[in-house]
Write an enzyme that holds these catalytic residues in place. Structure first.
Site, short mmCIF file in Angstrom:
data_model
loop_
_atom_site.label_atom_id
_atom_site.label_comp_id
_atom_site.label_asym_id
_atom_site.label_seq_id
_atom_site.Cartn_x
_atom_site.Cartn_y
_atom_site.Cartn_z
N GLU A 1 45.31 66.95 68.39
CA GLU A 1 46.23 68.11 68.30
C GLU A 1 46.24 68.72 66.90
OE1 GLU A 1 47.59 68.85 71.20
OE2 GLU A 1 47.58 66.93 72.23
N GLN B 1 59.68 38.76 47.45
CA GLN B 1 60.17 40.13 47.27
C GLN B 1 59.11 41.19 47.61
OE1 GLN B 1 61.17 41.71 43.32
NE2 GLN B 1 63.23 42.07 44.11
N PRO C 1 31.24 70.57 71.34
CA PRO C 1 30.49 69.69 70.42
C PRO C 1 30.46 70.27 68.99
CG PRO C 1 29.32 69.90 72.48
CD PRO C 1 30.48 70.84 72.57
N GLY C 2 30.43 71.58 68.84
CA GLY C 2 30.30 72.18 67.51
C GLY C 2 31.61 72.58 66.87
N ILE D 1 50.57 42.11 56.26
CA ILE D 1 51.54 41.02 56.39
C ILE D 1 50.97 39.88 57.24
CG2 ILE D 1 53.75 40.43 57.52
CD1 ILE D 1 54.85 43.10 56.45
N GLY E 1 45.02 36.93 57.37
CA GLY E 1 43.76 36.83 58.12
C GLY E 1 43.96 37.02 59.62
C1 LIG Z 1 40.13 60.55 71.11
C2 LIG Z 1 40.17 62.04 71.05
C3 LIG Z 1 40.76 62.76 72.09
C4 LIG Z 1 40.74 64.17 72.07
N1 LIG Z 1 41.26 64.87 73.13
C5 LIG Z 1 41.11 66.22 73.19
C6 LIG Z 1 41.50 66.97 74.35
O1 LIG Z 1 42.07 66.41 75.31
N2 LIG Z 1 41.22 68.29 74.40
C7 LIG Z 1 40.63 68.95 73.36
O2 LIG Z 1 40.40 70.15 73.47
N3 LIG Z 1 40.26 68.28 72.23
C8 LIG Z 1 40.49 66.94 72.13
N4 LIG Z 1 40.11 66.24 70.99
C9 LIG Z 1 39.44 66.96 69.92
C10 LIG Z 1 40.30 67.10 68.68
O3 LIG Z 1 41.29 68.07 68.90
C11 LIG Z 1 39.36 67.48 67.51
O4 LIG Z 1 38.55 66.35 67.25
C12 LIG Z 1 40.13 67.88 66.28
O5 LIG Z 1 40.76 69.13 66.49
C13 LIG Z 1 39.21 68.00 65.06
O6 LIG Z 1 38.07 68.74 65.34
P1 LIG Z 1 36.60 68.21 64.95
O7 LIG Z 1 36.51 66.82 65.42
O8 LIG Z 1 35.62 69.19 65.45
O9 LIG Z 1 36.61 68.20 63.38
P2 LIG Z 1 36.23 69.46 62.45
O10 LIG Z 1 37.00 70.66 62.88
O11 LIG Z 1 34.77 69.57 62.37
O12 LIG Z 1 36.80 68.98 61.06
C14 LIG Z 1 36.12 67.99 60.25
C15 LIG Z 1 36.97 67.76 58.99
O13 LIG Z 1 37.07 68.98 58.24
C16 LIG Z 1 38.45 69.30 58.05
N5 LIG Z 1 38.61 70.76 58.10
C17 LIG Z 1 38.21 71.61 59.09
N6 LIG Z 1 38.53 72.87 58.77
C18 LIG Z 1 39.17 72.84 57.56
C19 LIG Z 1 39.75 73.81 56.70
N7 LIG Z 1 39.78 75.12 57.03
N8 LIG Z 1 40.28 73.41 55.53
C20 LIG Z 1 40.28 72.09 55.18
N9 LIG Z 1 39.75 71.12 55.95
C21 LIG Z 1 39.21 71.48 57.13
C22 LIG Z 1 39.19 68.61 59.19
O14 LIG Z 1 40.57 68.41 58.88
C23 LIG Z 1 38.39 67.32 59.30
O15 LIG Z 1 38.83 66.42 58.29
C24 LIG Z 1 40.17 64.84 70.97
C25 LIG Z 1 39.63 64.11 69.91
C26 LIG Z 1 39.63 62.73 69.94
C27 LIG Z 1 39.01 61.97 68.80
#
Ligand SMILES: Cc1cc2nc3c(=O)[nH]c(=O)nc-3n(C[C@H](O)[C@H](O)[C@H](O)COP(=O)(O)OP(=O)(O)OC[C@H]3O[C@@H](n4cnc5c(N)ncnc54)[C@H](O)[C@@H]3O)c2cc1C
Length: 403
Positions: free
Chosen positions: A381, A297, A132-133, A355, A358
């Site tokens: 990823e 175009q 979560p964090g 394209i 509505g």
């Molecule tokens: C539908 C879905 C499926 C998923 N499936 C999986 C899974 O199967 N297994 C798994 O482990 N995870 C999974 N994830 C998690 C996913 O990998 C993370 O959501 C992703 O890595 C981003 O982490 P966060 O959401 O905590 O965002 P955060 O890490 O909190 O980032 C928030 C924002 O800050 C930016 N940011 C963070 N650090 C930096 C930095 N150093 N410099 C600049 N910008 C930064 C990020 O790019 C983003 O825009 C899934 C997520 C979704 C939405």
């Protein structure tokens, strides 16, 4: 099949596999995808079809009952499947990552135990790093594995977030902090371990100490289940530490995610290609000011930009897969491919949506689904920012200032 996104130099077997997958997508996925997606329904019949085609074992070596195919073959299949429905490619992607991690890093006993059942789709994989964090900052993981008793079993505690296939899978590769070994090994990336956690499919308490609370309600990428995972004194035998030794989990997961990135790029290519097809079809049917809008175009320019993006993303994705298949490091290419393909996918989908005028806003049109699916590829990823960090660092290594 149109002229875009062709791949030169495929073997006859690769061509045969792709044409089988393509016709499966046209007959079994595209006609039902939007309806199932709107109902957020798991595509059980499609998954059975994928099992019959052997797709769950596509990259698993033949000695374990798989097809032993390359990353390129796999990525091209994923591209086709995502063209039909991105959620279906999500169902096989985490399975593929876990099978790849087992093949690369598992003990002989782990490979013998899991890979044959993964090849048939009887055992289905999910992988779990995010909490979560945290998502991007994997080094901040707080879920813990502690050795307990003489048998060397581990007790796991913590909460995980965003598990794709969290409910439907029966094997989850879970990354936890273990903090074992010498003090000099205490760096975050040396103190993590991947645990192979077997469980029943479904929701609720799926094994003593392990709860999958339920599906997260998402904006798109529906049908496939995405869940949390809660570990409360979950006991895992010592022989279910991936590779048999603690402290290697970070590298194992990063290796898995690296091939996963090629796959996310492939998904971006597939979704973008479908959006292009929908856009160019609609543009020739809809008339304004006395002619098909394709004859204006501004619309032709839009189609030209869309086609160019589809072609460029495909070329980069294929290059990244081929590099890995040649046994070379491909983090730079995979990062570039994932970044470009997901950004272009979002842009091409948006262009196709415009394209449609509505009607693009109506749930009756497929582009509405694609519009909600594309953003997931910007996040999964590793976000665009994370890809750029990887690419930037690697470029600075390659082009070190010599002056
Ligand atoms: C539908 C879905 C499926 C998923 N499936 C999986 C899974 O199967 N297994 C798994 O482990 N995870 C999974 N994830 C998690 C996913 O990998 C993370 O959501 C992703 O890595 C981003 O982490 P966060 O959401 O905590 O965002 P955060 O890490 O909190 O980032 C928030 C924002 O800050 C930016 N940011 C963070 N650090 C930096 C930095 N150093 N410099 C600049 N910008 C930064 C990020 O790019 C983003 O825009 C899934 C997520 C979704 C939405």
């Amino acid at each position: 099949m149109g002229r875009l996104a062709q791949t030169e130099g495929l073997t006859e077997i690769q061509q045969e596999i792709l044409s089988t997958v393509r016709s499966f997508v046209d007959k079994e996925i595209l006609p039902v995808a939007t309806e199932l997606e709107h109902r957020d329904e798991y595509p059980t019949e499609i998954v059975e079809g994928l099992k019959e085609l052997g797709l769950f074992g596509l990259m698993i070596p033949e000695e374990y009952g798989g097809l032993g195919e390359s990353l390129l073959t796999y990525a091209l299949c994923v591209e086709e499947i995502a063209r039909g429905w991105m959620s279906v490619s999500g169902i096989i992607n985490t399975h593929f990552i876990v099978a790849y991690m087992l093949k690369q890093h598992g003990t002989q006993e782990q490979k013998d135990h899991f890979l044959p059942k993964m090849a048939t789709g009887e055992v289905r994989g999910a992988f779990s790093m995010s909490e979560p964090g945290l998502g991007s900052d994997v080094s901040a993981i707080s879920s813990k594995g502690v050795r307990d008793g003489d048998d060397g079993d581990f007790v796991l505690n913590g909460q995980k977030m965003w598990l794709t296939n969290g409910g439907s899978s029966t094997l989850v590769a879970v990354l936890c902090r273990t903090d074992e070994g010498h003090p000099e090994d205490a760096a975050p990336h040396k103190s993590m371990t991947t645990f192979l956690v077997e469980k029943e499919p479904g929701f609720g308490e799926v094994r003593p100490g392990l709860t999958i609370p339920g599906k997260i309600d998402k904006m798109g990428y529906k049908g496939v289940d995405t869940t949390e995972l809660i570990m409360q004194d979950l006991r895992v035998p010592a022989d279910r530490v991936l590779g048999g030794a603690t402290g290697r989990g970070f590298y194992q997961m990063m290796d898995g995610v690296e091939v996963g990135r090629v796959n996310v790029a492939a998904r971006g290519c597939g979704v973008a290609r479908r959006a292009f097809e929908l856009g160019i079809d609609y543009a020739q049917q809809r008339h304004t000011f006395g002619k098909p809008i394709a004859q204006h175009q501004a619309i032709q320019f839009r189609l030209a930009e869309m086609g160019t993006k589809v072609e460029a993303a495909h070329a980069l994705m294929v290059g990244a897969a081929r590099k890995k298949d040649a046994g070379q490091r491909n983090d730079l290419e995979a990062g570039m491919a994932k970044y470009l393909a997901s950004e272009y996918c979002k842009e091409v989908v948006e262009d196709a949506f415009r394209i449609h005028g509505g009607y693009g806003f109506s749930k009756e049109y497929e582009i509405e689904r694609l519009y909600r699916e594309a953003p997931m590829l910007l996040i999964g990823e590793g976000t665009a920012e994370i890809q750029k960090m990887i690419v930037g660092r690697r470029l600075l290594e390659e082009y070190r200032f010599q002056g």
